[in-house]
Motif scaffolding. Structure first.
Motif, short mmCIF file in Angstrom:
data_model
loop_
_atom_site.label_atom_id
_atom_site.label_comp_id
_atom_site.label_asym_id
_atom_site.label_seq_id
_atom_site.Cartn_x
_atom_site.Cartn_y
_atom_site.Cartn_z
N CYS A 59 0.82 -1.22 0.00
CA CYS A 59 0.00 0.00 0.00
C CYS A 59 0.85 1.27 0.00
O CYS A 59 0.36 2.35 -0.30
CB CYS A 59 -0.93 0.03 1.22
SG CYS A 59 -2.28 -1.15 1.15
N SER A 70 -4.54 -0.13 -2.33
CA SER A 70 -5.13 0.98 -1.57
C SER A 70 -5.40 0.51 -0.14
O SER A 70 -6.01 -0.54 0.07
CB SER A 70 -6.43 1.44 -2.22
OG SER A 70 -6.18 1.94 -3.52
N LEU A 71 -4.96 1.31 0.83
CA LEU A 71 -5.02 0.89 2.22
C LEU A 71 -6.45 0.74 2.75
O LEU A 71 -6.77 -0.27 3.37
CB LEU A 71 -4.24 1.87 3.10
CG LEU A 71 -4.18 1.52 4.60
CD1 LEU A 71 -3.49 0.18 4.81
CD2 LEU A 71 -3.46 2.63 5.37
N TYR A 176 2.27 -1.65 6.52
CA TYR A 176 2.16 -0.29 5.98
C TYR A 176 3.12 0.66 6.70
O TYR A 176 3.79 1.48 6.06
CB TYR A 176 0.72 0.20 6.12
CG TYR A 176 0.51 1.59 5.57
CD1 TYR A 176 0.37 1.80 4.20
CD2 TYR A 176 0.45 2.69 6.42
CE1 TYR A 176 0.18 3.08 3.69
CE2 TYR A 176 0.25 3.97 5.93
CZ TYR A 176 0.12 4.15 4.55
OH TYR A 176 -0.05 5.42 4.06
#
Length: 222
Positions: A59, A70-71, A176
């Motif tokens: 991400c 996409s987070l 992340y």
């Protein structure tokens, strides 16, 4: 139009490799894999820990393989897959009992079932359900075992949601965070995944140590 070569590359997916799964199926694949690993006994071999961590890393856009996730959608899909899979496994165990395990010839699966039953007896329902999320194979078989052993629906649901959110969102956000803060982190992906998996076992190790310490203390007093 999809060429035969492109189609064959999509079909040649290594289900044991997180990056291969993510390259082929993206965010949706995360939800499917987590559902299968936590809800279906046939998914006990799937790489849930490394998949969540790697997906979180991707991400950040720091990986050199041209794949960026996409987070926000990832967090939603990961949570839904983990929670729905666990609840499905519980319901299957409640209806089918031990018949599901009896049909399997996998020694690894049966060992996981034994450990799951021991955890439920030793730590109680709530603690065992949360801890099991961090133990490969056990997180697959504990859910049907809980259903077969008659764990109350409300108790199971509350604790599986708690453990499921901590596990799925925690590992994703850990990937992340590291991907955002460490330059060229993709070069060290495999050792980092190994470290994350090891760290995920710490809660269980602490409980085992505490349990053994308490048992020895009781023996000494007795």
């Amino acid at each position: 139009m999809t060429t035969p070569m492109h189609l064959s590359s999509q079909l040649a997916v290594n289900v044991l490799d997180a990056q291969s799964l993510l390259s082929a199926f993206g965010v949706l694949g995360v939800g499917v894999v987590l559902f299968a690993e936590t809800g279906l006994l046939i998914g006990f071999f799937l790489p849930g820990d490394s998949l969540l961590f790697t997906a979180g890393l991707l991400c950040t856009g720091t990986a050199d393989r041209g794949l960026k996730l996409s987070l926000a959608p990832l967090l939603v899909v990961a949570a839904v897959g983990a929670l729905a899979g666990s609840q499905c496994g519980y319901l299957l165990g409640r209806k089918a009992g031990g018949a599901l395990l009896a049909r399997s010839g996998s020694a690894r699966l049966h060992e996981g079932a034994r450990r799951a039953e021991e955890m439920l007896e030793r730590y109680g329902y709530g603690k065992a359900i949360v801890l099991a999320r961090f133990v490969p194979v056990v997180r697959t078989v504990l859910n049907p075992m809980a259903g077969a052993l008659g764990v109350p629906v409300r108790t199971f649901t509350v604790w599986q949601v708690t453990g499921g959110l901590v596990w799925s969102l925690g590992l994703t956000l850990a990937g992340y965070a590291l991907g955002s803060s460490v330059p060229n982190v993709d070069r060290y992906l495999l050792p980092m995944v190994a470290v994350i998996v090891a760290l995920s076992l710490i809660p269980l190790a602490c409980e085992v140590y505490r349990s053994r310490r308490d048992a020895k203390a009781k023996e000494a007093r007795g």
